[in-house]
Design a protein around this motif. Sequence first.
Motif, PDB file in Angstrom:
ATOM      1  N   GLU A 125      53.237 -18.381  11.383  1.00  0.00           N
ATOM      2  CA  GLU A 125      52.804 -17.035  11.739  1.00  0.00           C
ATOM      3  C   GLU A 125      53.902 -16.049  11.352  1.00  0.00           C
ATOM      4  O   GLU A 125      55.087 -16.311  11.549  1.00  0.00           O
ATOM      5  CB  GLU A 125      52.528 -16.962  13.242  1.00  0.00           C
ATOM      6  CG  GLU A 125      51.855 -15.684  13.680  1.00  0.00           C
ATOM      7  CD  GLU A 125      51.466 -15.741  15.151  1.00  0.00           C
ATOM      8  OE1 GLU A 125      50.273 -15.549  15.462  1.00  0.00           O
ATOM      9  OE2 GLU A 125      52.358 -15.992  15.992  1.00  0.00           O
ATOM     10  N   ASP A 156      55.679 -12.556  11.976  1.00  0.00           N
ATOM     11  CA  ASP A 156      55.836 -11.529  13.003  1.00  0.00           C
ATOM     12  C   ASP A 156      56.268 -10.215  12.345  1.00  0.00           C
ATOM     13  O   ASP A 156      57.350 -10.125  11.762  1.00  0.00           O
ATOM     14  CB  ASP A 156      56.887 -11.966  14.026  1.00  0.00           C
ATOM     15  CG  ASP A 156      56.956 -11.029  15.228  1.00  0.00           C
ATOM     16  OD1 ASP A 156      56.288  -9.965  15.201  1.00  0.00           O
ATOM     17  OD2 ASP A 156      57.682 -11.353  16.182  1.00  0.00           O
ATOM     18  N   LYS A 190      48.200 -15.539   8.781  1.00  0.00           N
ATOM     19  CA  LYS A 190      48.470 -15.339  10.204  1.00  0.00           C
ATOM     20  C   LYS A 190      49.606 -14.329  10.357  1.00  0.00           C
ATOM     21  O   LYS A 190      50.756 -14.633  10.028  1.00  0.00           O
ATOM     22  CB  LYS A 190      48.857 -16.668  10.856  1.00  0.00           C
ATOM     23  CG  LYS A 190      47.788 -17.740  10.779  1.00  0.00           C
ATOM     24  CD  LYS A 190      48.320 -19.060  11.332  1.00  0.00           C
ATOM     25  CE  LYS A 190      47.312 -20.179  11.157  1.00  0.00           C
ATOM     26  NZ  LYS A 190      47.860 -21.490  11.592  1.00  0.00           N
ATOM     27  N   LYS A 231      51.379 -11.490  13.108  1.00  0.00           N
ATOM     28  CA  LYS A 231      51.469 -11.186  14.531  1.00  0.00           C
ATOM     29  C   LYS A 231      52.032  -9.790  14.763  1.00  0.00           C
ATOM     30  O   LYS A 231      52.991  -9.384  14.112  1.00  0.00           O
ATOM     31  CB  LYS A 231      52.371 -12.226  15.200  1.00  0.00           C
ATOM     32  CG  LYS A 231      52.665 -11.981  16.673  1.00  0.00           C
ATOM     33  CD  LYS A 231      53.653 -13.011  17.180  1.00  0.00           C
ATOM     34  CE  LYS A 231      54.055 -12.747  18.623  1.00  0.00           C
ATOM     35  NZ  LYS A 231      55.085 -13.713  19.082  1.00  0.00           N
TER      36      LYS A 231
END
Length: 367
Positions: free
Chosen positions: A223, A225, A240, A242
Motif C-alpha cells: 500500500e 501512503d 492501493k 492510502k
Amino acid sequence: MTKYIAFYISNHGFGHASRNIQIIRTLLKLEDEIEIFIKTAGPQLQFMKRHFKEDERLHFYEQETDVGLVLKEGTLLIDEEKLERRIGEFVDSWEELIEQEQDFFQENKIGLVVSDICPWALLAAEEARIKSVLITNFTWIEIYKEYLPENLWDAYLTCYESASKVLIYEVHQPEVPSYNPEYEMVSLVCRKFEEEEVERIQKQYDKPIVMISVGMSANLSEEIDVSHLPYHFIITPGLKVKGDNVTYLSPDTKNTQNYVAASTYVIAKAGWTTVSEILLSNRKCALLGRDTVAEDRTTIGILKERNQCIEIQTEDLLHMEQVLERMEQFPYSFEYEYHNDDYEIGKKLLLLYPERRKRGWKKQEDK
C-alpha cells in the motif's frame, strides 16, 4: 446515398475502443446518412456502448477480433509459449473468419472497413473487394517479432499490407510506414474534453490533483501512503493508495479524459490513448516503463526526447514524494504542436468511401 462502414476494433485493452469512440462520434456528426457497424468483444464492447446514446445508425456486434498479448499470471511478463500457441490458433482461424465475413459484408451492404488493429478484417475486405483503412500508431508485428517465429508475425504483415489506406498517428512505431506505401500521417485522437466537467472536478478539491492511472500494470502488493503529501490523488482501479486525500474512480467511470485534463500531474502507463489525452491537455506526466513491449519503449522514448515526460519504474511508486519532486523540477516542453484530429480523420474516411458500392463481389464471381 447511405454509407455503410464497419469498424473492427481490438479487444485487447481499452485504448483502441476509446480512440475510436471519438472518430465514430465525428462520423455521425459529419454524415446523416450513415450506418456504422462496430465489432469488438467483452468489456470493450460494453465500454463503447456506454459512450453512445441510442442511435439507430449504430449497430454493435460481439466478436473476438484480436489476441494481443498473453502475460504470465500475476506479472507483466509475456508468456512466450502461451502467446505462440494462442497466435497460432488465431491465425489458423482466419480463413473461416474471412469466409463468414463475406456474408456479413453483403447482408449489411458494407462499403468501407476500418481496422484498429484487427488483422484478418483487412484480408476479409480485400477478399470482398471492399476498401479498407488501418488506423494505428503500432502493429503487433513490432512486438511479436521479439517473441514469435517469423511465420506467425509474417501472417500479420500480409494483413496490414492488404489495407487500401493506412492512417498513422503521431507518436508511432517507426516501422509502421514501411508495411504499406499507401499511408498518411495524422495527429492525435482522444475523446473530447468537457470544460464544465473539468472545472467541476477541479473545484471539488482544495489541492492540486495528481491522477494515477496504471491499472494492473504496477503489480504492487504494498500500500502506498500519500496522506502527508500536499496533493489530492485520483486513482483508477488497480493500485492501493492510502490517505484522506485519495479518491478512487469507479471502473464504470465513463469520461476519464476529463480527470486527466483536470490534473496538475498524471502518472500513467504508456498506452497511446492515455498519452494522447495527456498531450492534448498539456499535462505534466510520468510514464511507467515496460521494456518488454516495443510500443511502450517507443512512446516513452519519443516523449523523453521531446521533454514531454519522465520515465519511472514500478518500484518508484513506493516513493511517491520523490516522483512528484522530479515532476515538479523537470523542464517539460509544450512547444510541440498536437491537435485532436478526429475531424480530419472522419473526412478522410468519408472521402475513401466509394461513390457507388461495388456489386461485383469476388465471392459471387467465383461461383
